[in-house]
Design an enzyme around this catalytic site. Structure first.
Site, short mmCIF file in Angstrom:
data_model
loop_
_atom_site.label_atom_id
_atom_site.label_comp_id
_atom_site.label_asym_id
_atom_site.label_seq_id
_atom_site.Cartn_x
_atom_site.Cartn_y
_atom_site.Cartn_z
CD GLU A 224 -2.92 -0.60 2.54
OE1 GLU A 224 -3.01 0.57 2.98
OE2 GLU A 224 -3.47 -1.57 3.07
CD GLU A 279 -12.05 2.44 0.89
OE1 GLU A 279 -12.45 1.35 1.36
OE2 GLU A 279 -10.97 2.97 1.20
CE LYS A 282 -11.21 3.34 5.37
NZ LYS A 282 -9.94 3.13 4.60
CD GLU A 288 -8.21 6.89 6.87
OE1 GLU A 288 -8.29 5.95 6.06
OE2 GLU A 288 -7.21 7.11 7.57
#
Length: 417
Positions: A224, A279, A282, A288
Site C-alpha cells: 500500500e 470509499e 467509509k 480516508e
C-alpha cells in the site's frame, strides 16, 4: 465485471483485495490479472487454533479458483501490530497452517504467504540506516516471521505512506521531498547516502530493520502507498494536485527506473497503489474516503498514465502541487540551492568531535558529540548569513534543508515505540 474491464483498460496487471470475495475472484478468472487475497484480522485467531478452518478456507477461497484466477499471494490481516483485535500473537501460527495446506495442495510455489506491516512497527529513530523493529516485537513476531518468509521464499509486505509523515511535520519536511519532485536531498548521517524522496527513505528504513536482524536476503513488496486527493481543513497536503503528483511520479520512477533505492539500488520493487476507488461510505476523516484513483462511477479522480506506453502520449494538465505553505522550489542545475531554499537551510556536523555545549544550557540535550558539534557549526553558519563555504569545516559538516530536529520525524508519526 466492469471493474475487471477497467483494470485491463488501464493496463493494471495486479490487484489486491481486502478479503476473498467470491464474485471478485470469479470475475478475474482468465483475465491475466494477478490477485492477492486477504484473510482478515478478525479470522487470525481461528486460523491459528483450528487447522480444519484453514483447510476449508484454502479450498473455498484459493483451490476453487487458482490457477484460472491467478492468485499469487495471501495476506494475513493488515497491520496486525496496531490492530484493535489484538491478533499479533496468532499471526505466525496462522501463517504456518496456511502454508502447510498450500504445500499439501501443491500450490506453495505459485502462492506466497505474508502479512503487511505499517512503518509504526519500526523504532522511531533517525537516520533510516539505524532503524530497527520495535524491540518488544522482535522475538515473538518479527524474527520468526522473517525466518518463515526466508524458508518459504516469500517477501515482506510493507505499507508506506509519506503523506502521514508530511502532514504531521509539514513545517520541516519539504513537499517536494514527499512528492518525488526535484530537491537538494537529505543525507543519511549513518551511511552517507543521499535521499531525494521520503518514500525511498521509508523503504530503506524497513530494509535496514531487516538487515539489523541479518535478513538481508528477503525481498520486499510495497502493498500500500498513496496520497489523498481531499482532506479536512487540518489535513495538510491532501489535494487532487498533490495526489496526482505523488502517484504519477511514483509510477514513472518504478516503470522507468525500477524500484531501486539508495540502500538497495538493484532491487526490483513491486508497488501497489491504494486505492482503486474512493470509499464514500467509509468512516473517519475526509482523507480516508479519498485515496482512490477513480470515483465509484469509474471516472478518474485525476488523469495520470499507468503504463510506459501511456507516458509517451500523456500531457500534464494538472494544477501545481499545493501544501501547507511549505512548497520548496527545485534546486537550480549544477547541484546548487535555489534562492527559495537558501533561507531555510541548516548546517549539521558530519561525525566530528567538538567541545560540549555547556551543561544546563538550553541546547545541551541531546548530550552527544554530533549534536553539540552541529549546534556550534550551525551558529557560525547562521551568523555568517549562510554564506557559501561557511558550512564546510574541512568536510566535517554539510548543509541540510530541514532543521536537525526534523530528522527523527521522517516516518509515520504514530510509532508504537
Amino acid at each position: 465485471m466492469k471493474v475487471v474491464q477497467l483494470l485491463k483498460s488501464q493496463g493494471l496487471a495486479r490487484v489486491k483485495v481486502f478479503d476473498a470475495n467470491q464474485t471478485v475472484l470469479r470475475s478475474l478468472a482468465g483475465s491475466g490479472i494477478k490477485v492477492t487475497v486477504d484473510l482478515p484480522n478478525e479470522m487470525l485467531s481461528t486460523a491459528a487454533k483450528k487447522p480444519s478452518f484453514v483447510v476449508a478456507w484454502v479450498q473455498k477461497n484459493v483451490g476453487a479458483y487458482h490457477p484460472t484466477t491467478e492468485i499469487e499471494a495471501i495476506t494475513f490481516g493488515n497491520e496486525v501490530f496496531v490492530d484493535t483485535y489484538n491478533t499479533t500473537k496468532f499471526l505466525i501460527q496462522a501463517m504456518r497452517y496456511i502454508h502447510q495446506e498450500l504445500v499439501k495442495s501443491n500450490l506453495h510455489s505459485a502462492i506466497k504467504v505474508s502479512s503487511p506491516i505499517a512503518l509504526s512497527a519500526l523504532q522511531n529513530s533517525y537516520p533510516s540506516s539505524a532503524r530497527s523493529f520495535c524491540q518488544e516485537l522482535v522475538e515473538p513476531v518479527f524474527r520468526p516471521m522473517l525466518e518463515f518468509l526466508r524458508g518459504t521464499g516469500s517477501y515482506l509486505m510493507v505499507n508506506a505512506y509519506p503523506f502521514f509523515a508530511y502532514e504531521a511535520n509539514s513545517d520541516v519536511i519539504s513537499l517536494d521531498y514527499a512528492l518525488f519532485k526535484e530537491n537538494s536531498g537529505v543525507v543519511d548521517s549513518g551511511n552517507g547516502l543521499r535521499y531525494f524522496s521520503l518514500f525511498d527513505d521509508q523503504i530503506d528504513a524497513a530494509f535496514a530493520a531487516m538487515s539489523a536482524l541479518k535478513f538481508n536476503d528477503i525481498e520486499m513488496v510495497v502493498l500500500e502507498t498513496g496520497w489523498p486527493s481531499k482532506g479536512d481543513r487540518t489535513e495538510i497536503g491532501a489535494s487532487v494536485a498533490n495526489a496526482a503528483t505523488y502517484n504519477d511520479n511514483l509510477i514513472r520512477r518504478i516503470l522507468t527506473r525500477g524500484g531501486g533505492t539508495p540502500l538497495r539500488p538493484k532491487v526490483d520493487l513491486t508497488v501497489y497503489l491504494f486505492a482503486m476507488f474512493n470509499e464514500d461510505d467509509k468512516n473517519g476523516p475526509t482523507l480516508e474516503r479519498n485515496y482512490g484513483l477513480f470515483y465509484p462511477n469509474e471516472e478518474k479522480v485525476y488523469d495520470i498514465p499507468f503504463t510506459v506506453e501511456g507516458m509517451k502520449t500523456y500531457k500534464d494538465k494538472r494544477a501545481p502541487a499545493t501544501g501547507g505553505g511549505h512548497v520548496t522550489a527545485p534546486p537550480i542545475s549544477g547541484g546548487g540551492l535555489s534562492k527559495s531554499t537558501t533561507r531555510s537551510t541548516w548546517c549539521m556536523a558530519s561525525g566530528v568531535d567538538c567541545r560540549q555545549i555547556q551543561p544546563g544550557a538550553a541546547c545541551f540535550k541531546p548530550n552527544t558529540v554530533e549534536a553539540h558539534a552541529s549546534f556550534a557549526f550551525n551558529s557560525y553558519y547562521q551568523k555568517n548569513e549562510r554564506a557559501g563555504g561557511s558550512c564546510y569545516f574541512d568536510g566535517a559538516a554539510y548543509v541540510v534543508t530541514q532543521p536537525p530536529s526534523a530528522y527523527s520525524r521522517l516516518f509515520h508519526p504514530l510509532s508504537r515505540c
